[in-house]
Design a protein around this motif. Structure first.
Motif, PDB file in Angstrom:
ATOM      1  N   VAL A 240       0.837  -1.200   0.000  1.00 37.86           N
ATOM      2  CA  VAL A 240       0.000   0.000   0.000  1.00 37.86           C
ATOM      3  C   VAL A 240       0.869   1.247   0.000  1.00 37.86           C
ATOM      4  CG1 VAL A 240      -1.625   1.369   1.381  1.00 37.86           C
ATOM      5  CG2 VAL A 240      -2.019  -1.077   1.050  1.00 37.86           C
ATOM      6  N   ARG A 241       1.893   1.258   0.838  1.00 40.96           N
ATOM      7  CA  ARG A 241       2.744   2.444   0.937  1.00 40.96           C
ATOM      8  C   ARG A 241       3.495   2.700  -0.366  1.00 40.96           C
ATOM      9  NH1 ARG A 241       2.854   7.347   1.977  1.00 40.96           N
ATOM     10  NH2 ARG A 241       4.897   8.224   2.370  1.00 40.96           N
ATOM     11  N   LYS A 242       3.959   1.644  -1.025  1.00 42.72           N
ATOM     12  CA  LYS A 242       4.642   1.815  -2.308  1.00 42.72           C
ATOM     13  C   LYS A 242       3.704   2.419  -3.342  1.00 42.72           C
ATOM     14  CE  LYS A 242       7.111  -1.740  -3.720  1.00 42.72           C
ATOM     15  NZ  LYS A 242       7.464  -3.168  -3.920  1.00 42.72           N
TER      16      LYS A 242
ATOM     17  N   PRO B 139     -10.775  -5.815  -6.735  1.00 43.06           N
ATOM     18  CA  PRO B 139     -11.077  -5.184  -5.443  1.00 43.06           C
ATOM     19  C   PRO B 139     -10.098  -5.616  -4.349  1.00 43.06           C
ATOM     20  CG  PRO B 139     -13.092  -5.914  -6.495  1.00 43.06           C
ATOM     21  CD  PRO B 139     -11.966  -6.410  -7.346  1.00 43.06           C
ATOM     22  N   SER B 140      -9.825  -4.731  -3.435  1.00 39.51           N
ATOM     23  CA  SER B 140      -8.766  -4.939  -2.466  1.00 39.51           C
ATOM     24  C   SER B 140      -9.074  -6.072  -1.489  1.00 39.51           C
ATOM     25  CB  SER B 140      -8.533  -3.647  -1.681  1.00 39.51           C
ATOM     26  OG  SER B 140      -9.735  -3.268  -1.039  1.00 39.51           O
ATOM     27  N   VAL B 141      -8.018  -6.787  -1.126  1.00 38.59           N
ATOM     28  CA  VAL B 141      -8.096  -7.807  -0.081  1.00 38.59           C
ATOM     29  C   VAL B 141      -6.962  -7.513   0.883  1.00 38.59           C
ATOM     30  CG1 VAL B 141      -7.972 -10.250   0.478  1.00 38.59           C
ATOM     31  CG2 VAL B 141      -9.075  -9.520  -1.647  1.00 38.59           C
TER      32      VAL B 141
ATOM     33  N   GLU C 121      -6.202   2.161   4.948  1.00 41.31           N
ATOM     34  CA  GLU C 121      -5.258   2.811   4.042  1.00 41.31           C
ATOM     35  C   GLU C 121      -5.435   2.302   2.613  1.00 41.31           C
ATOM     36  OE1 GLU C 121      -3.457   5.256   4.996  1.00 41.31           O
ATOM     37  OE2 GLU C 121      -3.781   5.073   7.151  1.00 41.31           O
ATOM     38  N   MET C 122      -5.650   0.989   2.473  1.00 42.08           N
ATOM     39  CA  MET C 122      -5.856   0.444   1.136  1.00 42.08           C
ATOM     40  C   MET C 122      -7.171   0.933   0.552  1.00 42.08           C
ATOM     41  SD  MET C 122      -5.907  -3.515  -0.243  1.00 42.08           S
ATOM     42  CE  MET C 122      -4.128  -3.656  -0.394  1.00 42.08           C
TER      43      MET C 122
ATOM     44  N   ILE D 154      -8.761   3.716   1.119  1.00 44.76           N
ATOM     45  CA  ILE D 154      -8.643   5.128   0.741  1.00 44.76           C
ATOM     46  C   ILE D 154      -7.794   5.286  -0.509  1.00 44.76           C
ATOM     47  CG2 ILE D 154      -7.707   7.360   1.469  1.00 44.76           C
ATOM     48  CD1 ILE D 154      -8.460   6.511   4.372  1.00 44.76           C
ATOM     49  N   LEU D 155      -6.692   4.541  -0.584  1.00 42.29           N
ATOM     50  CA  LEU D 155      -5.831   4.600  -1.762  1.00 42.29           C
ATOM     51  C   LEU D 155      -6.595   4.174  -3.014  1.00 42.29           C
ATOM     52  CD1 LEU D 155      -3.040   4.851  -3.148  1.00 42.29           C
ATOM     53  CD2 LEU D 155      -2.599   2.489  -2.447  1.00 42.29           C
ATOM     54  N   ASN D 156      -7.316   3.074  -2.910  1.00 40.95           N
ATOM     55  CA  ASN D 156      -8.089   2.599  -4.054  1.00 40.95           C
ATOM     56  C   ASN D 156      -9.145   3.616  -4.463  1.00 40.95           C
ATOM     57  OD1 ASN D 156      -6.599   0.259  -4.057  1.00 40.95           O
ATOM     58  ND2 ASN D 156      -8.148  -0.982  -3.025  1.00 40.95           N
ATOM     59  N   MET D 157      -9.757   4.248  -3.470  1.00 42.75           N
ATOM     60  CA  MET D 157     -10.762   5.271  -3.770  1.00 42.75           C
ATOM     61  C   MET D 157     -10.159   6.385  -4.616  1.00 42.75           C
ATOM     62  SD  MET D 157     -11.850   8.580  -3.176  1.00 42.75           S
ATOM     63  CE  MET D 157     -11.156   9.167  -1.623  1.00 42.75           C
ATOM     64  N   HIS D 158      -9.004   6.888  -4.220  1.00 48.29           N
ATOM     65  CA  HIS D 158      -8.385   7.998  -4.943  1.00 48.29           C
ATOM     66  C   HIS D 158      -8.023   7.592  -6.371  1.00 48.29           C
ATOM     67  CE1 HIS D 158      -8.044  11.321  -2.122  1.00 48.29           C
ATOM     68  NE2 HIS D 158      -7.780  10.451  -1.168  1.00 48.29           N
TER      69      HIS D 158
END
Length: 387
Positions: free
Chosen positions: A83-85, A102-104, A118-119, A121-125
């Motif tokens: 996620v951070r990368k 979709p995230s797992v 965090e994942m 929110i990242l996927n949302m953006h």
């Protein structure tokens, strides 16, 4: 806490190169403090520039790959690192677009559940940037506020970030009243919430209130330099929107305010505390100030810089390019270069309905101003073909 961590960075700067030694890495991997060392690497990636962030994440990845131990904890750290990368890639490149399923995220306790936000929110953006708003909302809904019967302090903190993401999503959709209701309910302590809330106020024609809130925040909040820069950047944007709104209502252009705002943008130009999208917004602000201020040649150069920066950052051709083309059309028409003006206008017409009109504050106002200015010239306006 941020400032205390920042003071530790010189020690890390000394330590990181030594991790290149095989014996040192082997010792760290077997160390009882292995996950604390990982935490240190990951946490340090929230500081400094791209090179530093990537170096910190590279060492974190080396530690995880070197460890043969399998556990829920290691799975969590691998997911956090991924996620951070992706977050760092998104900060520095517009070409990083999410295409995965979709995230797992590995959730086995309250802490891991909190990190799953965090994942989401990242996927949302990443999805919102492609105007896939329904999918973006579905990603946010994957975060469950609590793991079990009660909510932990960490999960509660992460829930606030997810709620802020819902507000940002509504802003990008152009649903400003809903965005206001969400963002107004959150603490206005962090710079992201404050900046997005001010943008929503401005979109609701409440520029003075937005400016007052931003200025009060800058006076009262002790925050990292990057956060202060972010709020100053939004302050420049809202002040420019206020000037544009006055121009559109028929008032004389406030050239003194434009000079002040342009200086604000100039001070922010190339700041290491701003990312690629902020740089584009900064140059758009400079271009509008020059354009409204009657500096045609400077305006053309600034708009061309917006276009060049968009290409350097691999921003997909779309709404930003329409704004640039339409602005150049007006300036070329003003100079009597009607053939050039029509070429730019034709490009603007082909792109003006592209997604993304609510991503940059005040663009609807700017298009309306251009319509008025071009209406005083002899070549057709963009609205004749786009709506």
């Amino acid at each position: 806490m941020y400032q205390r961590c920042e003071r530790l960075l010189p020690s890390l700067e000394y330590a990181f190169p030594n991790m290149d030694y095989q014996q040192v890495m082997a010792h760290l991997i077997k160390s009882p403090g292995f996950y604390s060392i990982l935490e240190t690497c990951l946490a340090s990636s929230y500081f400094r520039d791209k090179r530093w962030k990537e170096m910190a994440l590279t060492w974190a990845e080396s530690l995880i790959q070197g460890s043969q131990h399998k556990s829920d904890k290691k799975s969590l750290w691998s997911a956090r690192l991924d996620v951070r990368k992706r977050q760092v890639q998104r900060l520095y490149s517009a070409s990083h677009i999410f295409h995965a399923q979709p995230s797992v995220f590995p959730c086995f306790d309250q802490r891991s559940n909190g990190f799953s936000a965090e994942m989401a929110i990242l996927n949302m953006h990443e999805l919102a940037r492609q105007s896939m708003f329904t999918a973006a909302e579905e990603e946010l809904s994957r975060f469950k506020p609590s793991f079990g019967h009660s909510i932990s302090t960490f999960e509660e903190h992460q829930l606030i970030k997810v709620q802020r993401a819902y507000g940002v999503l509504r802003r990008f959709q152009g649903w400003f009243d809903e965005a206001y209701d969400i963002l107004a309910s959150l603490p206005h302590v962090d710079s992201l919430t404050m900046s997005h809330f001010a943008a929503v106020l401005s979109a609701r024609s409440e520029d003075n209130q937005a400016i007052a809130k931003l200025e009060i925040w800058l006076q009262r909040i002790t925050a990292p330099h990057r956060a202060i820069t972010r709020v100053k950047h939004m302050l420049a944007q809202v002040k420019l929107v206020r000037v544009m709104r006055a121009v559109l209502s028929g008032q004389l252009t406030d050239t003194a305010s434009l000079r002040t705002i342009r200086n604000m943008y100039q001070d922010l130009r190339g700041s290491r505390d701003l990312y690629w999208f902020d740089d584009i917004c900064t140059w758009i602000g400079i271009a509008i100030c020059d354009h409204l201020g009657g500096e045609a040649e400077q305006g053309i150069q600034a708009w061309q810089e917006v276009r060049s920066l968009s290409r350097r950052e691999n921003l997909p051709i779309g709404y930003t390019d329409a704004i640039v083309a339409y602005s150049l059309s007006e300036l070329e028409g003003r100079r009597g270069e009607y053939a050039e003006a029509e070429i730019h206008a034709a490009r603007a017409r082909s792109l003006i309905l592209s997604p993304g009109r609510n991503f940059i504050l005040g663009m609807d106002l700017w298009v309306a101003i251009l319509e008025d200015l071009i209406g005083k010239q002899s070549h057709p306006s963009i609205s004749n073909s786009s709506t």
